[in-house]
Design an enzyme around this catalytic site. Sequence first.
Site: not given
Ligand code: CP
Length: 301
Positions: A106, A133, A136, A219, A258, A286
């Site tokens: 990430r 992403h 997600q 979001d 998300c 997830r």
């Molecule tokens: N939706 C998502 O990626 O959550 P986090 O940032 O908690 O990993």
Amino acid sequence: MSAMTDSPRHFLDLSSFSEETLSRLLDRAAELKATRAPRDDLRGKTLALVFEKPSTRTRVSFELAMKELGGFTIVLSGKEMQLGHGESLGDTARVLGRYVHAVMIRTFDHAQVQEFARGAPMPVINGLTNFSHPCQVMADLLTVKERLGALKGRRVVWMGDGDNNVLTSWIQAGKIFGFTLTVCCPKELAPKPAALAGPVTVTHEPGAGLEGAEAVLTDTWISMHNADADRRRALLEPYRVDEARMKQAGANAMFMHCLPAHRGEEVTGAVMDGPQSAVWDEAENRLHAQKAILLWCFGKL
Ligand code: CP
């Protein structure tokens, strides 16, 4: 550990995949959800999780997915690695390839994940960049399939920030699966041209396109890489998903987010915690989606 000789199976963006492959992943995710029990598909395999930004869902779901498939995880913070002191992504990838069997990363710029993958002898998974992403949205697609059935022809509306990484992956998914996607956003926060890789209607009129929507998505207004919070809040105020917007969409529309959510900003508490909300299913999914992605990366699907 010697370097792998076959081309590694990276999971970087949905746009690299066919409908057939993604459907296979979603079907496997649904099976794994239905029969959740410890397995040994990935016995002896180790996944490194590299985080240059905070995470709850991505970290927990990948750690647990790997463990429930019989493997191990190592969690690394970019700041505490030599990455944070100038070691290149390519060198880091080659070194990690001598220790672990796959990496989820990430980070900020999408080019960083692509550079990391180019240097990596093992599969690399995009755990979120500023651009996309995909993990997600695999969980989101699983949630839509569970509630509505086939993805083709679904009517989806995105409300809020149009320059958003989750939205990029939704646009890519829309092109692959053939659903109708309307993006309702301020003109100052419209999707960047690079994200518009699929058929999508962009409107700046708040609430336009909501009638008949089957899923209403949003979001957070202030993502981890946004510095101009006050300007964004002012621009996005008319695009909040509230009860009136959900009424416009209809009683059968599902609300999706998300997470993490900010009640009172992009969504009201009444919608977030109301009967049309699918957010907790998305969060749970997830885990199941991550398992299917891992199995694909390891050549087990
Ligand atoms: N939706 C998502 O990626 O959550 P986090 O940032 O908690 O990993």
